[in-house]
Scaffold this active site. Structure first.
Site, short mmCIF file in Angstrom:
data_model
loop_
_atom_site.label_atom_id
_atom_site.label_comp_id
_atom_site.label_asym_id
_atom_site.label_seq_id
_atom_site.Cartn_x
_atom_site.Cartn_y
_atom_site.Cartn_z
N ASP A 121 0.85 -1.19 0.00
CA ASP A 121 0.00 0.00 0.00
C ASP A 121 0.89 1.24 0.00
O ASP A 121 1.83 1.33 0.78
CB ASP A 121 -0.89 -0.02 1.25
CG ASP A 121 -1.92 1.09 1.23
OD1 ASP A 121 -2.25 1.60 0.14
OD2 ASP A 121 -2.39 1.46 2.32
N HIS A 128 -3.66 14.04 0.90
CA HIS A 128 -3.87 13.11 2.02
C HIS A 128 -2.65 13.12 2.96
O HIS A 128 -2.80 13.21 4.18
CB HIS A 128 -4.12 11.70 1.48
CG HIS A 128 -4.14 10.64 2.54
ND1 HIS A 128 -5.18 10.49 3.44
CD2 HIS A 128 -3.23 9.67 2.87
CE1 HIS A 128 -4.91 9.49 4.26
NE2 HIS A 128 -3.75 8.98 3.94
N GLU A 194 -10.29 3.99 3.87
CA GLU A 194 -9.39 4.71 2.98
C GLU A 194 -9.80 4.36 1.55
O GLU A 194 -9.72 3.19 1.15
CB GLU A 194 -7.92 4.36 3.25
CG GLU A 194 -7.44 5.01 4.53
CD GLU A 194 -5.95 4.89 4.81
OE1 GLU A 194 -5.42 5.72 5.55
OE2 GLU A 194 -5.32 3.97 4.27
N GLU A 196 -9.27 3.94 -2.13
CA GLU A 196 -8.06 3.76 -2.92
C GLU A 196 -8.36 3.03 -4.22
O GLU A 196 -9.44 2.45 -4.40
CB GLU A 196 -7.02 2.94 -2.13
CG GLU A 196 -6.71 3.53 -0.75
CD GLU A 196 -5.44 3.00 -0.12
OE1 GLU A 196 -4.57 2.47 -0.85
OE2 GLU A 196 -5.32 3.11 1.12
N ASP A 228 -8.99 0.42 2.23
CA ASP A 228 -7.97 0.02 3.20
C ASP A 228 -8.47 0.42 4.60
O ASP A 228 -8.08 1.46 5.15
CB ASP A 228 -6.65 0.73 2.86
CG ASP A 228 -5.56 0.45 3.87
OD1 ASP A 228 -5.64 -0.58 4.56
OD2 ASP A 228 -4.63 1.28 3.97
N ARG A 232 -7.56 3.85 13.42
CA ARG A 232 -6.66 4.99 13.66
C ARG A 232 -6.04 4.98 15.05
O ARG A 232 -4.91 5.44 15.23
CB ARG A 232 -7.42 6.31 13.45
CG ARG A 232 -7.97 6.50 12.06
CD ARG A 232 -6.87 6.46 11.03
NE ARG A 232 -7.41 6.68 9.68
CZ ARG A 232 -6.69 6.49 8.58
NH1 ARG A 232 -5.45 6.08 8.65
NH2 ARG A 232 -7.23 6.71 7.40
N GLN A 235 -3.36 2.33 15.02
CA GLN A 235 -2.30 2.81 14.13
C GLN A 235 -1.43 3.87 14.81
O GLN A 235 -0.20 3.82 14.75
CB GLN A 235 -2.95 3.39 12.87
CG GLN A 235 -1.97 3.92 11.84
CD GLN A 235 -2.69 4.60 10.68
OE1 GLN A 235 -3.90 4.57 10.57
NE2 GLN A 235 -1.92 5.22 9.79
N LYS A 248 -3.97 -1.84 10.23
CA LYS A 248 -4.45 -1.91 8.85
C LYS A 248 -4.52 -3.33 8.29
O LYS A 248 -5.01 -3.52 7.18
CB LYS A 248 -3.55 -1.06 7.94
CG LYS A 248 -3.79 0.43 8.11
CD LYS A 248 -2.72 1.24 7.41
CE LYS A 248 -3.01 2.73 7.49
NZ LYS A 248 -4.04 3.17 6.55
N THR A 252 -8.77 -5.71 4.14
CA THR A 252 -8.68 -4.77 3.01
C THR A 252 -9.67 -5.27 1.98
O THR A 252 -9.58 -6.43 1.55
CB THR A 252 -7.25 -4.78 2.42
OG1 THR A 252 -6.31 -4.49 3.46
CG2 THR A 252 -7.11 -3.75 1.30
N GLU A 354 -9.58 12.60 7.72
CA GLU A 354 -9.46 13.92 7.09
C GLU A 354 -10.81 14.64 7.04
O GLU A 354 -10.89 15.84 7.27
CB GLU A 354 -8.96 13.77 5.65
CG GLU A 354 -7.54 13.32 5.51
CD GLU A 354 -7.22 13.05 4.04
OE1 GLU A 354 -7.35 11.89 3.62
OE2 GLU A 354 -6.87 14.00 3.33
O1 LIG Z 1 1.39 9.38 7.93
C1 LIG Z 1 1.08 8.40 8.61
O2 LIG Z 1 1.67 8.15 9.66
C2 LIG Z 1 -0.02 7.50 8.23
C3 LIG Z 1 -0.54 7.42 7.02
C4 LIG Z 1 -1.67 6.58 6.68
O3 LIG Z 1 -2.41 6.06 7.49
C5 LIG Z 1 -1.99 6.44 5.26
C6 LIG Z 1 -1.77 5.12 4.60
O4 LIG Z 1 -2.09 4.02 4.99
C7 LIG Z 1 -1.29 5.24 3.23
C8 LIG Z 1 -2.36 5.76 2.34
O5 LIG Z 1 -3.36 5.08 2.17
O6 LIG Z 1 -2.19 6.84 1.76
CA LIG Z 2 -3.90 3.06 2.83
MG LIG Z 3 -6.08 -2.32 5.21
#
Ligand SMILES: O=C(O)/C=C/C(=O)CC(=O)CC(=O)O
Ligand SMILES: [Ca+2]
Ligand SMILES: [Mg+2]
Length: 398
Positions: A121, A128, A194, A196, A228, A232, A235, A248, A252, A354
């Site tokens: 990914d 973003h 997400e 995508e 995806d 959060r 993460q 994540k 998916t 976002e």
């Molecule tokens: O910048 C970060 O720490 C986290 C970014 C994401 O969660 C985004 C990611 O999974 C990639 C994407 O889908 O753009």
């Molecule tokens: Ca992603």
């Molecule tokens: Mg995922």
């Protein structure tokens, strides 16, 4: 039965002869027989049976239970099969033979259409990455110093890629809100989407070789929509310093239809101008390597966003070149995702993080998220990319 098939589709049908995406289906009469289907209007062509009836040399490939053998056969075969399908479905002379192999879409169950090999990914939308950078790292620069020099990505978990419609179980895990003294364990409370676009590799490459940006079309079979799902809270606590992991990898979702790259020729567009010149292996000056794919995100039937794929800073061709520049091989079935698609406008953001400026609300149990998309086709037609949907199911007991 043949009379009932609307061979002459209305010009605004998203699944006309210029599209013809591939999937895998079963019917209630033969629930264990996985068959390759080609979507045509509101019907699905049983491609293997049609190929056999037409005496096609590609019948064996089309009678496989997944798309992998066809994907592995390479671009000349993809082009020949596509030309055959357009002929079989488009030439009135073939209707009597082909009509009996068209099944109403409403009568089929769609399955994950290919066996996923490796899953990567990316993080290719400048909008973003900037927005998320501000939320996750409010005290630093939103874009890391490497961001405009290479398409950043991470390796995900291919075994949890699921087809559209599969329920998404809220994951359990560790979370630690900023002011909490210690982490706690429990269901994610900040479950997100997400939006995508996924790219599916057909032609493999050998280890220690590189696949250049210009060879993208020889290797990539087609395109899907991808969600995806992202926890959060999990993460934010786990990702330093190695990146996304359990936040994540629980699920998916991908669309059931894989749109051949060939169907997206008209959608090719120049990516946004790069303000930092990329190194030669990523340089695509003047090339139309971007794709004008317009995504719509709905939550419980309400439209929440329309992310424009044409706004992506890094293209899929650059991602492929970057993924193999160290000599890593490609395998048939590799799936790489674009990264969250967000545009510059408030109604073009590809995740709830976002859309709600980090505050939520995030997903509740029972919420249904559906991504749909289309791209411009020849002569003012539109190419549908199908949909990827998922409904959130309650977390298992702790
Ligand atoms: O910048 C970060 O720490 C986290 C970014 C994401 O969660 C985004 C990611 O999974 C990639 C994407 O889908 O753009
Ligand atoms: Ca992603
Ligand atoms: Mg995922």
């Amino acid at each position: 039965m043949t009379e009932a098939i609307p061979f002459d589709l209305p010009g605004d049908d998203l699944f006309g002869l210029d599209n013809l995406p591939y999937g895998v289906f079963t019917t209630s009469g033969a629930p264990d027989l996985h068959r390759i289907g080609v979507r045509f209007g509101s019907h699905v062509l049983d491609a293997g049976a049609a190929a056999e009836a037409m005496g096609s040399a590609h019948a064996e490939l089309l009678k496989a239970p997944t798309l992998n053998p066809l994907m592995a056969a390479g671009r000349p075969t993809w082009q020949a099969v596509r030309a055959d399908l357009q002929n079989w479905l488009g030439d009135p002379g073939h209707r009597a033979t082909v009509g009996g192999h068209l099944v109403p879409l409403a009568d089929v169950t769609l399955h994950l259409p290919f066996e996923v090999a490796d899953y990567v990914d990316f993080y290719a939308s400048e909008h973003h990455a900037t927005n998320v950078g501000k939320i996750f790292r409010p005290d630093g620069d939103p874009l890391t110093p490497n961001w405009k020099h290479l398409p950043i990505g991470y390796h995900g978990r291919s075994g949890t890629v699921v087809v559209s419609g599969t329920p998404v179980v809220r994951p359990l895990g560790q979370r630690k809100p900023k002011d909490a003294p210690a982490p706690s364990f429990g269901p994610s409370q900040r479950l997100d989407i997400e939006a995508e676009v996924g790219f599916v590799v057909g032609t493999p490459s050998a280890m220690t070789t590189r696949v250049g940006r210009q060879d993208f079309r020889e290797h990539v079979f087609g395109v899907c929509l991808l969600n995806d799902w992202s926890a959060r809270d999990l993460q934010a606590w786990e990702y330093v310093p190695l990146g996304p992991f359990l936040g994540k990898s629980f699920a998916t979702s991908v669309s059931a239809w894989i749109t051949p790259l060939e169907a997206l020729e008209q959608a090719r567009t120049e990516p946004p101008a790069r303000d930092v010149p990329p190194l030669p292996y990523l340089d695509d000056s003047g090339e139309k390597d971007g794709l004008d794919i317009r995504i719509t995100v709905t939550l419980n039937g309400e439209q929440v966003s329309e992310p424009p794929f044409s706004a992506m800073y890094w293209t899929a061709a650059q991602q492929l070149a970057h993924m193999t520049v160290n000599g890593a091989s490609l395998r048939t079935g590799d799936l790489f995702a674009s990264g969250t698609v967000s545009g510059p406008e408030p109604d073009q953001l590809g995740c709830l993080l976002e859309l709600t400026a980090g505050k939520g609300p995030f997903l509740s149990d029972g919420d249904e998220v559906v991504l749909t998309a289309w791209a411009p086709g020849p002569n003012g037609t539109r190419i549908g990319l199908g949909e990827v949907s998922g409904t959130i199911a309650a977390a298992p007991a702790e």
